[in-house]
Design a protein around this motif. Sequence first.
Motif, PDB file in Angstrom:
ATOM      1  N   PHE A   1      -4.238  -4.706   9.770  1.00 49.67           N
ATOM      2  CA  PHE A   1      -4.947  -3.775   9.070  1.00 49.67           C
ATOM      3  C   PHE A   1      -4.662  -2.368   9.807  1.00 49.67           C
ATOM      4  CE2 PHE A   1      -8.024  -0.495   8.460  1.00 49.67           C
ATOM      5  CZ  PHE A   1      -8.276  -0.348   7.117  1.00 49.67           C
TER       6      PHE A   1
ATOM      7  N   HIS B   1       0.707   3.395  10.174  1.00 54.43           N
ATOM      8  CA  HIS B   1       2.122   3.702  10.031  1.00 54.43           C
ATOM      9  C   HIS B   1       2.387   3.884   8.320  1.00 54.43           C
ATOM     10  CE1 HIS B   1       2.907   3.053  14.121  1.00 54.43           C
ATOM     11  NE2 HIS B   1       2.487   1.751  14.201  1.00 54.43           N
ATOM     12  N   MET B   2       1.382   3.437   7.589  1.00 55.30           N
ATOM     13  CA  MET B   2       1.663   3.461   6.003  1.00 55.30           C
ATOM     14  C   MET B   2       2.106   4.564   5.681  1.00 55.30           C
ATOM     15  SD  MET B   2      -1.020   2.912   3.302  1.00 55.30           S
ATOM     16  CE  MET B   2      -1.364   4.837   2.913  1.00 55.30           C
TER      17      MET B   2
ATOM     18  N   PHE C   1      -2.345  10.947   4.157  1.00 57.35           N
ATOM     19  CA  PHE C   1      -2.000   9.628   4.327  1.00 57.35           C
ATOM     20  C   PHE C   1      -1.141   9.643   5.478  1.00 57.35           C
ATOM     21  CE2 PHE C   1      -3.497   9.004  -0.163  1.00 57.35           C
ATOM     22  CZ  PHE C   1      -4.131   7.831   0.024  1.00 57.35           C
ATOM     23  N   PHE C   2      -0.322  10.825   5.809  1.00 55.87           N
ATOM     24  CA  PHE C   2       0.740  10.754   6.579  1.00 55.87           C
ATOM     25  C   PHE C   2       0.166  10.935   8.225  1.00 55.87           C
ATOM     26  CE2 PHE C   2       3.674  13.122   9.371  1.00 55.87           C
ATOM     27  CZ  PHE C   2       4.694  12.228   9.485  1.00 55.87           C
ATOM     28  N   PHE C   3      -0.890  11.698   8.255  1.00 54.18           N
ATOM     29  CA  PHE C   3      -1.172  12.179   9.734  1.00 54.18           C
ATOM     30  C   PHE C   3      -1.541  11.303  10.678  1.00 54.18           C
ATOM     31  CE2 PHE C   3      -5.485  12.264  11.533  1.00 54.18           C
ATOM     32  CZ  PHE C   3      -6.106  11.418  10.732  1.00 54.18           C
ATOM     33  N   PRO C   4      -1.983   9.863  10.349  1.00 52.86           N
ATOM     34  CA  PRO C   4      -2.278   8.773  11.302  1.00 52.86           C
ATOM     35  C   PRO C   4      -0.798   8.548  12.092  1.00 52.86           C
ATOM     36  CG  PRO C   4      -3.407   8.275   9.581  1.00 52.86           C
ATOM     37  CD  PRO C   4      -2.555   9.341   9.134  1.00 52.86           C
ATOM     38  N   VAL C   5       0.234   8.700  11.251  1.00 54.26           N
ATOM     39  CA  VAL C   5       1.664   8.433  11.989  1.00 54.26           C
ATOM     40  C   VAL C   5       1.872   9.003  13.381  1.00 54.26           C
ATOM     41  CG1 VAL C   5       4.078   8.736  11.475  1.00 54.26           C
ATOM     42  CG2 VAL C   5       2.604   7.847   9.765  1.00 54.26           C
TER      43      VAL C   5
ATOM     44  N   PHE D   1       4.136   6.907   6.884  1.00 59.46           N
ATOM     45  CA  PHE D   1       5.685   6.937   7.160  1.00 59.46           C
ATOM     46  C   PHE D   1       6.483   6.389   6.014  1.00 59.46           C
ATOM     47  CE2 PHE D   1       9.430   5.169   8.994  1.00 59.46           C
ATOM     48  CZ  PHE D   1      10.115   6.120   9.219  1.00 59.46           C
ATOM     49  N   TYR D   2       6.022   5.146   5.729  1.00 58.86           N
ATOM     50  CA  TYR D   2       6.950   4.539   4.648  1.00 58.86           C
ATOM     51  C   TYR D   2       6.559   5.087   3.239  1.00 58.86           C
ATOM     52  CZ  TYR D   2       7.596   1.283   8.423  1.00 58.86           C
ATOM     53  OH  TYR D   2       7.798   0.833   9.778  1.00 58.86           O
TER      54      TYR D   2
ATOM     55  N   TRP E   1      -2.793   0.991   8.765  1.00 57.15           N
ATOM     56  CA  TRP E   1      -3.355   2.164   8.612  1.00 57.15           C
ATOM     57  C   TRP E   1      -2.624   3.185   9.220  1.00 57.15           C
ATOM     58  CZ3 TRP E   1      -5.655   5.457  12.463  1.00 57.15           C
ATOM     59  CH2 TRP E   1      -6.642   6.634  11.850  1.00 57.15           C
TER      60      TRP E   1
ATOM     61  N   TRP F   1     -10.448   2.673  16.148  1.00 57.66           N
ATOM     62  CA  TRP F   1     -10.684   1.455  15.480  1.00 57.66           C
ATOM     63  C   TRP F   1     -11.540   0.611  16.317  1.00 57.66           C
ATOM     64  CZ3 TRP F   1     -11.197   0.885  10.531  1.00 57.66           C
ATOM     65  CH2 TRP F   1     -10.288   2.011   9.826  1.00 57.66           C
TER      66      TRP F   1
ATOM     67  N   LEU G   1      -0.477  10.152  15.515  1.00 59.51           N
ATOM     68  CA  LEU G   1      -1.534   9.523  16.415  1.00 59.51           C
ATOM     69  C   LEU G   1      -0.827   8.673  17.520  1.00 59.51           C
ATOM     70  CD1 LEU G   1      -4.810   9.354  14.394  1.00 59.51           C
ATOM     71  CD2 LEU G   1      -3.779  11.286  15.758  1.00 59.51           C
TER      72      LEU G   1
ATOM     73  N   SER H   1       0.775  -1.193   0.086  1.00 60.05           N
ATOM     74  CA  SER H   1      -0.087   0.043  -0.033  1.00 60.05           C
ATOM     75  C   SER H   1       0.966   1.264   0.109  1.00 60.05           C
ATOM     76  CB  SER H   1      -0.978  -0.255   1.295  1.00 60.05           C
ATOM     77  OG  SER H   1      -0.249  -0.310   2.253  1.00 60.05           O
TER      78      SER H   1
ATOM     79  N   PRO I   1      -0.544   5.249  19.833  1.00 60.69           N
ATOM     80  CA  PRO I   1      -0.923   3.763  19.612  1.00 60.69           C
ATOM     81  C   PRO I   1      -2.297   3.753  20.427  1.00 60.69           C
ATOM     82  CG  PRO I   1       0.986   3.931  20.326  1.00 60.69           C
ATOM     83  CD  PRO I   1       1.000   5.083  20.274  1.00 60.69           C
TER      84      PRO I   1
END
Lengths: 342, 349, 344
Positions: C209, C215-216, C157-161, C218-219, C213, C172, C163, C135, C165
Amino acid sequence: MASLTLREVTKAYGATQILKGIDLEVADGEFVVFVGPSGCGKSTLLRAIAGLERVTSGRIAIDGRDVTQERASERGLAMVFQSYALYPHMSVYRNIAFALENLRMPREEIDARVRRAAKMLRLEPYLDRKPGALSGGQRQRVAIGRAVVRDPKIFLFDEPLSNLDAELRVATRKELAALHAEIGGTIIYVTHDQVEAMTLADRIVVLQAGKVEQIGAPLDLYNRPANRFVAGFIGSPKMNFLAAGSAPLAALAAPAGARTFGVRPEHAMIARDGEAADARLSVDIVERLGGESYAYGALQDGAPFCVRAGDALAARRGDSIGVRFDRARLHWFGEDDLALGA
Amino acid sequence: MKASLLTRRRAPGRLDWTDIVSYAYLALGVVMMFGPVLWLALSSFKTPAALIEFPPSFLPAAQRVVTVEGYAQPLELYRVRQPDGSVKEMAQIRRVGLQAQMVDPAAPAAAPVRVPIEAREPLREIAFAWSNYTEPLKAFSFGRFFANSLFVTVVATLITLLINSMAAYALSIYEFRGKTAALTMVIGTLMIPITIILAPVYLVVSAIGLNNSLWAVILPGAATPTGVFLLRQYMLTLPRDLIEAARMDHASEWRIYARIVMPLAAPALAVLAIFSIMWRWNEFLWPLAVLTRSEVYTLQIGLNAFQGELQTQWHYLLAMTVMTLLPVALVFVFLQRFITTGIANTGMK
Amino acid sequence: MSSTQAPTQAAPKPAREGLGGRVVAAALGLFDAPMAWLQRALGLGAMPYAFLAPNVLFFGVFVFLPIAINLVYAVTGGVNIYPSQRPFVGADHFRALGDCASFLDPATCREDHFWRGVRNTLVFTFFQMIAMVGSALVTALVLNRRIVARGFFRAVFFFPVLLSPVVVALIWKWILQRDGLLNAALVAAGGEKILFLVEPTWAMAWAIFVSVWAHMGFYTLILLAGLQAIPADIYEAAEMDGTPPTRVFWRLTLPLLWPNLVVVLVLVLIRGVQTFDEVFVLTGGGPGTATLMVVQYIYETAFANPVQNFGLAGAASILLGALLFALTMLQLALARGKSKEARA
């Protein structure tokens, strides 16, 4: 203001010898220029004097006091770096004041000194600017101001003009000369540009491969180069060198042991019609600079040669012209490349 | 088919199907990434009653209530289908089995009528249950947790910046015996996450007497190899002339560090500061292990404890979750570009 | 030895000396006098050590000393936290961890939770790596196209990084609960409610999942940086040559992106093996032990269980540490091989 003495100074990085035993006396108030080709060790020598490099052996003394083991900050010298090394985050004022603050000088004294230096260097309108907002020449003056304000024993300049364009370089060169006349400090100046060296120096130190080739007043070096390297390095265009005993020199009496003959382009003349020529030059290129011209080509035995002529040189490529040497200005070098006689 | 999606450029000026696929993907991304957070935020404003509804309503809504003369409590309003087929708004007095006793708010004096519950439909309005936010502040130590987290984050970040920049300065400006050893040590620690030395660090912290103190959270992670590296890489790019000029200017080594190198390394310090704030605000495993008294809980630990205790009180839990993520969200809104370029340049987080 | 350097002012960007800068300068100024005294007392040669000292102290006390203690824990028994008061038991803990009738079936192991953790961690890491790298790669490729508002989408796409854990897990958990949004959607679509966090397979799938959601982004950033470093003229040359898009991807984009891809792969692997917080808050390791990870096993063995077994936890950490060390070495080796190749 102070005098400086170097005794047998050497510097080695591992097996690489950068300085191979330098001896030098610099008198109080003297303007001394270190000159030499890239990699000759002149900057290293300056940094060693500054205390930024430790010498491998030898002694450095300022005003007769041995400072070899002292750190840069303890020697009381000031240095203008090639890159200027202005603190980019400080205003011009703070740049100049920084050293004084480090010395814990009273605020009023600092202010007075900074303003005096700024006035002298015409930096007053820029005191609040950051270095990034200055022109190259202005930065240069800030770097000088930073040195002047400290009232150092000796000023050290490391190729301070090399980042300026040609026009500014000439202007700043004159300013430096004027500055030296005004404050009269001892100055050691490093450059690879022999014009700077000739115009600024009281004395020039010519360095090559970590050794002093010759020390002397500019005109001494020009008129009486101690060896073939200095003869070739000082003067522009370069001195012509011919093998002693070659055909074009038939009319000259070589001194005993001579191996190389040298004559500067300005000390060779084009023989007028009917005048006896020492050699014949077949012309390849003629450079006309307006007030004077230079003819480049090869002598009858194929040796490259350059001769200066007046503004009205008519010769063209392919012409053959007669050349005479000024008998009073000839140089002879022996087997060891040292100058003979003189 | 996917292939042309994978190439970098399309012909300029034309919108072709690969663009449509791209934008569709991005739109899906917006929903997937923002949706859950938005849902959390909306839910956090719902009353406990609205939260257990199934299917859930999208916006926070509450039953409309009305004060009817003669009744002490406000009554819930319903839309009631009358036996004659007409529809009327009535207030419910009480519910008994499948019947509800209702009264017409316009005529409170009239006798209550019995209505079968399937004939009535609740009247709802958009309402934000702010009490979800205000009550935990009073009833639980949420404010305390917040303050603890703030303290940990600020103090730890300051210490991290100071000692790591000092180490980076030493490792970038000087040549000295043992430099290689020090660098190797830094690389070595890079590979040792606190995960695998949990118990012994706990022992060390207890032996120092920091048990159940915020310092137990702050100190162990203060020296970060990541930070030393990041700052050192940046400091290596500073011109050596500047350092030497400062030395010629009689600056002490500390003054060179404090007045020359630190201001010039500000961009790298800012990146490390942001990383450190993120790490510290979000840190979980170590505080979970070392903090056992609730007075010293950080937000994350407090929240985790709540989700155990308040399993049935989602309304508080959701509101507190929102409050925990809010500072991070604000930081992100203002520093987004800065953070992403910082991370892209360093490959760290 | 003359250096040819551009004027310094070009190199570092002058920082604005704002209020923050002045506060920092003032705070650091407090150390001026003591540090100057130190320099006079110890000499310049000692200054690098002085600057290094605080960090070394912290590393020593909180990293190296604990590593040593961990080694002691691993070979001593009992419940005492002080190493000196623990009896030596040799390799007992390692034997206990390795005591399995069949390594394929955790139920036959003495420390069955450890082996369930190992198995779950492997499953988690494997599938998470595929999903994460896949992804992130697709997202990076899309973001690298000429799109409007790229900065905005990158941020999305980045902002959940950022948050925590705990927050991620709770977000979720709220969606996945029995009467949550997802089940509402399922019911609305005519399906039946699924107990996502109660059924083992679903719980593991959602753990994977959720971690993707979170950490994606970041990569994606790392891969996007790699894509943007590929010179545009390479693509233009390929276009001039009439190279088909598939070929451009396989023969140009992928090889040129490879160094970044390797970094991402190994980072995902290293982080995956250490997974704990999100999954712990989301599922608590459950249902049963269906999502129990190795780190959770270590944490619980040392801290959460009624009998704190530091020895067993220490032994397990050493095994985990050895694995992480091997993975890091792999990363370094790959990075080195790559840079060697680039130079050749």
